[in-house]
Write a protein that holds these residues in place. Structure first.
Motif: not given
Length: 125
Positions: A56-60
């Motif tokens: 999803c390319t979300e950065c966590t």
């Protein structure tokens, strides 16, 4: 040693840390070394600052964050930026591919591009 670099007239050192306190402490000692030897510190980069999901390319933030920025502020040197862990970056490096040309939509791309631009500006006479 730093003396062996002097004939090449380096612009200075770029120190890379990760957000974890133990690593920041190690890099703090490198910073002290640079100052004692007269090697100019161009800035600090925080690597592995978050993880970019390959789906999803979300950065966590899987580690703590902000250690590099805090170190730079404390040492009164520029903070050049944070680079997230990105599987595309790791894979391109392992395969010898040009990440900056092939993965312009990666979350790491703008971070690396911004850092590179700052370094290039420091290199201009």
């Amino acid at each position: 040693t730093v003396d062996s670099l002097r004939p090449f007239k380096p612009l200075g050192a770029i120190l890379v840390t990760t957000p974890q306190a133990v690593v920041v402490g190690d890099v703090r000692r490198e910073l002290t070394f640079c100052k004692k030897t007269g090697l100019h510190v161009l800035g600090v980069i925080e690597n592995m600052s978050g993880f970019v999901c390959p789906h999803c390319t979300e950065c966590t933030n899987i580690f703590s964050s902000g250690g590099g920025e805090e170190l730079a502020r404390h040492a009164e040197v520029p903070f050049l930026g944070s680079v997230p862990l990105d599987p595309q970056l790791s894979r391109s490096l392992e395969e010898g591919r040009d990440f900056m040309q092939e993965f312009t939509k990666s979350a790491a791309y703008p971070a690396i591009s911004h850092i590179a631009q700052q370094i290039l500006e420091k290199a201009e006479p």
